[in-house]
Every structure is written in structure tokens, then in C-alpha cells.
Design an enzyme around this catalytic site. Structure first.
Site, PDB file in Angstrom:
ATOM      1  N   GLY A 169       0.830  -1.217   0.000  1.00 41.01           N
ATOM      2  CA  GLY A 169       0.000   0.000   0.000  1.00 41.01           C
ATOM      3  C   GLY A 169       0.860   1.260   0.000  1.00 41.01           C
ATOM      4  N   ALA A 196      -4.602  -8.171   1.551  1.00 38.28           N
ATOM      5  CA  ALA A 196      -4.217  -9.477   1.003  1.00 38.28           C
ATOM      6  C   ALA A 196      -3.039  -9.309   0.067  1.00 38.28           C
ATOM      7  CB  ALA A 196      -5.394 -10.082   0.229  1.00 38.28           C
ATOM      8  N   ASN A 235      -0.674 -15.118   4.779  1.00 43.14           N
ATOM      9  CA  ASN A 235      -1.149 -13.724   4.770  1.00 43.14           C
ATOM     10  C   ASN A 235      -2.676 -13.647   4.576  1.00 43.14           C
ATOM     11  OD1 ASN A 235       0.032 -10.908   4.820  1.00 43.14           O
ATOM     12  ND2 ASN A 235      -1.336 -10.780   3.066  1.00 43.14           N
ATOM     13  N   TYR A 275      -3.315 -18.301  -4.871  1.00 43.95           N
ATOM     14  CA  TYR A 275      -4.019 -17.037  -4.565  1.00 43.95           C
ATOM     15  C   TYR A 275      -5.530 -17.287  -4.514  1.00 43.95           C
ATOM     16  CZ  TYR A 275      -6.379 -12.621  -5.589  1.00 43.95           C
ATOM     17  OH  TYR A 275      -7.248 -11.558  -5.570  1.00 43.95           O
ATOM     18  N   PHE A 330       0.190 -11.416 -23.756  1.00 38.59           N
ATOM     19  CA  PHE A 330       0.455 -12.836 -23.495  1.00 38.59           C
ATOM     20  C   PHE A 330      -0.596 -13.712 -24.183  1.00 38.59           C
ATOM     21  CE2 PHE A 330       2.273 -10.439 -19.953  1.00 38.59           C
ATOM     22  CZ  PHE A 330       3.591 -10.903 -19.999  1.00 38.59           C
ATOM     23  N   ARG A 342     -11.710 -10.248 -20.769  1.00 41.12           N
ATOM     24  CA  ARG A 342     -11.936 -10.011 -19.335  1.00 41.12           C
ATOM     25  C   ARG A 342     -13.047  -8.992 -19.122  1.00 41.12           C
ATOM     26  NH1 ARG A 342      -9.505 -13.913 -19.293  1.00 41.12           N
ATOM     27  NH2 ARG A 342      -7.546 -14.472 -18.292  1.00 41.12           N
TER      28      ARG A 342
END
Ligand SMILES: NC(=O)c1ccc[n+]([C@@H]2O[C@H](COP(=O)([O-])OP(=O)(O)OC[C@H]3O[C@@H](n4cnc5c(N)ncnc54)[C@H](O)[C@@H]3O)[C@@H](O)[C@H]2O)c1
Length: 324
Positions: free
Chosen positions: A36, A74, A91, A140, A207, A220
């Protein structure tokens, strides 16, 4: 409302803090500043706490009351999670458990949790609704699904309410142009395209151009970060009359390919964007698009930024301002 925002110094969390303050709420940010930024939280009380430090967490919350907690804290880099799964489970899962433990001890009972489309894994339908199978393909996504399941059990066992909001691709920047997307390393498409046209910007990498999509590039669902912030406040209000656990998918419901996003960025920046084509990244599904009907119907959520151009324009205004 008095709101606690763990992870409020990060990209989505700082937009949440600003939106909530603009709506008249009282904001306290909690962050360890691992990813952050100090410049993003100058307007709030800040508790510098790592959620893994249970003692410090207990001390900072002792005797404090909050009407709601919106938890963004996170680690969220897919490739890093594959290389260091222990870091991600500790975490994201232990951090969330520690937080919930202290909330229960302090009788703070309403939590909104940042979840992700990554909990679904490879999609088996064109658009992804809440009941879609949940088979994450990286640590994740797995860590976020574990946290969701823990929250579900906590809600069943105690008088505790949790709403998980699963974002697809957060994008754009606050209209004040004082905060925006700044991850290090940056893995998100829109900031990487925009940074590539700025002086000293790295050449953009695309990619995979051989996906089974209309132009061969990945598709997306981009949702503006301020629209996400709106959904979090609606979720807290909804919990006033709806106790227990719930979960919603948040996206625009429209898919845009990497090539579409490049074109939108060319239009907004007035630049011809150069890119290099690379092989597919492991774990990148061809298409990820949200079905957000449940959030529309139950939360009354209405995204304001309904065009890709408007999202890109807001991001570009912020990137042009340079370093903070
Ligand atoms: N950005 C997206 O497109 C996206 C999509 C889906 C889900 N999410 C989720 O939204 C949340 C925010 O994402 P972001 O893009 O803003 O990430 P970010 O890295 O910018 O923000 C995360 C914040 O949490 C803080 N933090 C991390 N671990 C901490 C700990 N142990 N104790 C205290 N603070 C800690 C970081 O310092 C940072 O300020 C994350 O939970 C992420 O998984 C983001």
C-alpha cells in the site's frame, strides 16, 4: 457509519476509503504498507498494523467500535502465489482469521470481504454466476476460497455477518485524480498499456494471441473501482436486514479482449500502442466474464461506468499526473 478498512492503503481499498468519506462516513484505515501507499491515505486515521501480528492487532482494536469492516488486506499476485504458496496462505487465510478473531472479541459483527473471480478457476459457462463451480487453479484463488469458507462457518457458529464480493478486473481511478492503480510489479493490463506510452515506460507485452476468442486474445470483464466501492457500502446496508453469510459476483457483464482494451487506450491517449507478443501465461483462462444479476437484484448495485472508454479515460488522467 464508522468503518474500519484493513488494506485501505492499496488500490481498491484507497478508493473505498475515499468513496465512503465522500458519502459522509467516518473512515479508519488499517494497513502494514507491504504493497500500500502512504500518499493514498493522507486524509484518514491510519493504524499501521500487520494482520499477522495478533498482539498488535488486539491492542489497536481494544475498546474501539466500528459499524462495519471492509477487508481488502491481502497479497494478490497469481504468479507470486505459485512460487510462494505458504506466504499467500499465511497472509490471506491466517491474516483473515486473526482479524475475525479480534472482531468477535470486540463485538464488531459486520464484515465485507474482498474476494475474487480467481476462486472459480477455469470457467465452464460463458458468464460466471455465484453457483459456478469453485475450483481455483492457483494458491491465490485457493487462499481466497479458504477465507470465504472460514467466514461462512464463522457466520453459522456465531452472531456474525459476512458478505464476500468477488471482483473480476478492477480498473480506473478516482475522479479526483489523487489516487489510482499503482501495484509493484504491475500485472494488470490497463495500467501496463497506459504506462507503456509514458516517457520511460516499458514496452507492452501481450500474453497469447491464440486463444479461442473472437480475436485470439484473452477476454476479461473490467469494472470501475469506484463502482466496486459503491457495492461495498450497499453490502453493509444489506446486512442490516439480512444476517449471516452471502456472496456476490461483481463485474460489468461485458467482456473485452486485450486487443479491444489496447484500441480503447489508443483512442483515449491518441497514441499508436506498440506491443510484443509473448506466449500464454500459465493459469490464464480464455474468457472471464461476471454474471452480476444477484448484486443488481439484492444489493440494488448499479455500476455508473458502463463503457470501457470511460474507465480507461479515468485511469489515463491519473497516470498522466506522474508519481505521487
Ligand atoms: N485489483 C483487482 O483487480 C482485484 C480483483 C479481485 C480481487 N481483488 C482483491 O481486492 C483486494 C485489494 O486488491 P488491490 O488490487 O487493491 O491490492 P493492493 O496490493 O493494492 O492492496 C492490498 C493492501 O493490503 C495491505 N496488506 C496486505 N497484507 C496485509 C497484512 N498482512 N496486514 C495489513 N495490511 C496488509 C497492503 O499493504 C495493501 O495496502 C485484495 O484482497 C485482492 O485480492 C483485487
Amino acid at each position: 457509519m464508522k468503518l474500519l478498512i484493513p488494506g485501505g492503503a492499496g488500490y481498491v481499498g484507497s478508493h473505498m476509503a475515499k468513496y465512503a468519506q465522500n458519502q459522509g462516513h467516518d473512515v479508519v484505515v488499517m494497513d502494514d504498507f507491504s504493497t500500500g501507499h502512504e500518499w493514498a491515505v493522507r486524509d484518514y486515521e491510519v493504524l499501521r498494523v500487520n494482520l499477522l501480528d495478533q498482539e498488535m492487532l488486539a491492542r489497536s482494536l481494544k475498546g474501539r467500535q466500528f459499524d462495519g469492516v471492509i477487508h481488502f488486506a491481502a497479497k494478490s499476485l497469481v504468479s507470486e502465489s505459485v512460487k510462494k504458496p505458504d506466504l499467500y496462505y499465511r497472509n490471506n487465510v491466517v491474516g483473515t482469521l486473526n482479524l475475525v478473531h479480534e472482531l468477535l472479541r470486540n463485538d464488531i459483527n459486520d464484515l465485507v470481504f474482498s474476494s475474487t473471480a480467481a476462486i472459480f478457476g477455469n470457467p465452464v459457462t460463458n458468464s460466471i454466476a455465484e453457483e459456478h463451480s469453485k475450483l481455483p487453479i492457483n494458491p491465490y484463488g485457493q487462499s481466497k476460497l479458504m477465507a470465504e469458507n472460514i467466514l461462512r462457518d464463522i457466520c453459522s457458529a456465531y452472531s456474525f455477518n459476512a458478505t464476500c464480493l468477488r471482483y473480476f478486473n478492477a480498473a480506473g481511478a478516482d475522479q479526483s485524480e489523487t489516487i489510482g492503480e499503482a501495484h509493484e510489479p504491475e500485472t494488470h493490463l490497463i495500467p501496463n498499456i497506459l504506462k507503456s506510452v509514458l516517457p520511460d515506460g516499458n514496452k507492452l507485452k501481450v500474453f497469447g494471441t491464440d486463444y479461442d476468442t473472437y480475436d485470439g486474445t484473452c477476454v476479461r470483464d473490467y469494472v470501475h473501482v469506484t463502482d466496486l466501492a459503491q457495492a461495498h457500502l450497499l453490502a453493509l446496508e444489506h446486512m442490516n436486514n439480512n444476517s449471516g453469510f452471502s456472496a456476490y459476483n461483481l463485474g460489468n457483464g461485458k467482456g473485452f479482449s486485450v486487443a479491444d482494451v489496447i484500441k480503447a487506450c489508443e483512442k483515449v491517449t491518441g497514441t499508436c500502442i506498440q506491443f510484443a507478443v509473448e506466449g500464454r501465461r500459465t493459469g490464464d483462462p480464455a474468457v472471464l466474464v461476471a454474471d452480476s444479476q444477484l448484486a443488481f437484484n439484492q444489493l440494488g448495485w448499479r455500476p455508473q461506468y458502463d463503457s470501457l472508454d470511460a474507465i480507461v479515460r479515468s485511469a489515463w488522467r491519473w497516470h498522466q499526473r506522474g508519481s505521487r
